[in-house]
Write an enzyme that holds these catalytic residues in place. Structure first.
Site, PDB file in Angstrom:
ATOM      1  N   SER A 151      -3.281 -18.219   0.635  1.00  0.00           N
ATOM      2  CA  SER A 151      -3.071 -17.243   1.987  1.00  0.00           C
ATOM      3  C   SER A 151      -4.423 -17.113   2.274  1.00  0.00           C
ATOM      4  O   SER A 151      -5.561 -17.154   1.563  1.00  0.00           O
ATOM      5  CB  SER A 151      -2.392 -15.910   1.577  1.00  0.00           C
ATOM      6  OG  SER A 151      -2.818 -15.119   2.890  1.00  0.00           O
ATOM      7  N   TYR A 165      -2.875  -8.647  -4.018  1.00  0.00           N
ATOM      8  CA  TYR A 165      -2.324  -9.898  -3.476  1.00  0.00           C
ATOM      9  C   TYR A 165      -3.109 -10.764  -2.924  1.00  0.00           C
ATOM     10  O   TYR A 165      -3.139 -11.863  -3.305  1.00  0.00           O
ATOM     11  CB  TYR A 165      -1.518  -9.340  -2.234  1.00  0.00           C
ATOM     12  CG  TYR A 165      -0.826 -10.352  -1.502  1.00  0.00           C
ATOM     13  CD1 TYR A 165       0.182 -11.191  -1.967  1.00  0.00           C
ATOM     14  CD2 TYR A 165      -1.391 -10.888  -0.276  1.00  0.00           C
ATOM     15  CE1 TYR A 165       0.761 -12.423  -1.228  1.00  0.00           C
ATOM     16  CE2 TYR A 165      -0.705 -11.876   0.561  1.00  0.00           C
ATOM     17  CZ  TYR A 165       0.137 -12.581   0.055  1.00  0.00           C
ATOM     18  OH  TYR A 165       0.523 -13.838   1.017  1.00  0.00           O
TER      19      TYR A 165
END
Ligand code: NAP
Length: 256
Positions: A151, A165
């Protein structure tokens, strides 16, 4: 050679788009999921319909396999099921990933850290391990390709939302670099995509289903991305067109 792909978290979002596109391009596909069997079955059904039949040369075009990638026994069973039903895996997309409710670091406890790192990081390591055991020319395999779904959070950090995350995705980037070098001479390429703000259900887990609408003005291309746009980058990294690319990253993030 027949191409056999496992997409972890292939039942929804980016994984589902990847599974469908791969099937269109001739891969036999394993759609892995954790809980949502109906969604996984719908992807398998869509693949069968698009291909005109559920089977090709006595093998299914696609199968759905429930397995929590954070659980070692589940991952081992997932790969054994693919061995039996589709044949030896040639491609892996480590796509399964989770995030939790938006929180500052000062409010994150150890249990949450364990869940987030288990699903995102441990899961990717375990699936990569099982894939390499089958792909590596050192072990009699025919080589293969692995794409990790990281990501842009890995470089942006996700402050005020989910630094845990983002840190897990940072670990995925490091896994990509290290593993690519470790297995390069054994016929296996390892790359990653780093999506930006993509319209999927994952934002609901953070407590903000419409997050992409809120943040899209900060994207240079002025919009959120679609799952298929990420899938197309993944399929290129799996394909022979990227034969000289390993340990690399494609950001699919509208310039973010
Ligand atoms: P999503 O719509 O929430 O779908 C997640 C998928 O992963 C589902 O198929 C889910 O299965 C599966 N899954 C979750 N935990 C699992 C586990 N422990 N074991 C096996 N499967 C599991 O997510 P998405 O947005 O498509 O995200 C896919 C990947 O892209 C993730 O790695 C995510 O971090 C990354 N990403 C997404 C964005 C974005 O904006 N959407 C941006 C950057 C990176 P069930 O349906 O059974 O729960």
């Amino acid at each position: 050679m027949k191409q056999v792909l496992i997409v972890t978290g292939g039942s929804r979002g980016i994984g589902a788009a990847t599974a469908k596109l791969a099937a269109e391009r001739g891969y036999a596909v394993c759609v892995n999921y954790r809980h949502n069997q109906a969604a996984a079955n719908a992807v398998v059904e869509a693949i069968a319909q698009a291909g005109g039949a559920a089977m090709v040369e006595d093998r299914p075009r696609a199968i759905a396999v429930a397995a929590d990638v954070a659980v070692e026994g589940d991952v081992v069973r997932l790969f054994q099921t693919v061995d039996k039903q589709l044949g030896r895996v040639t491609a892996l997309v480590n796509n399964a990933g989770i995030l939790e409710q938006q929180r500052r670091v000062e409010d994150i406890d150890a249990a949450r850290l364990s869940r987030v790192f288990a699903a995102n990081v441990t899961g990717s390591f375990l699936c990569a391990r099982e894939a390499i055991r089958r792909m590596s020319t050192r072990r009699g395999g025919a080589g293969g390709a692995i794409v990790n779904v990281s990501s842009v959070a890995a470089r942006l950090g996700s402050p005020g939302e989910y630094v845990d995350y983002a840190a897990a995705k940072g670990a995925i980037d490091t896994l990509t670099i290290g593993l690519a070098k470790e297995v390069a001479a054994e016929g296996i390429r390892v790359n990653a995509v780093r999506p930006g703000f993509i319209y999927t259900d994952i934002h609901s887990s953070g407590g903000e289903p419409d997050r992409v609408e809120r943040v899209k003005a900060s994207v240079p291309l002025q919009r959120g991305g679609q799952a298929i746009e990420v899938a197309q980058a993944i399929l290129w990294l799996l394909s022979a067109e990227s034969a000289y690319t390993t340990g690399s990253f494609i950001d699919v993030a509208g310039g973010k």
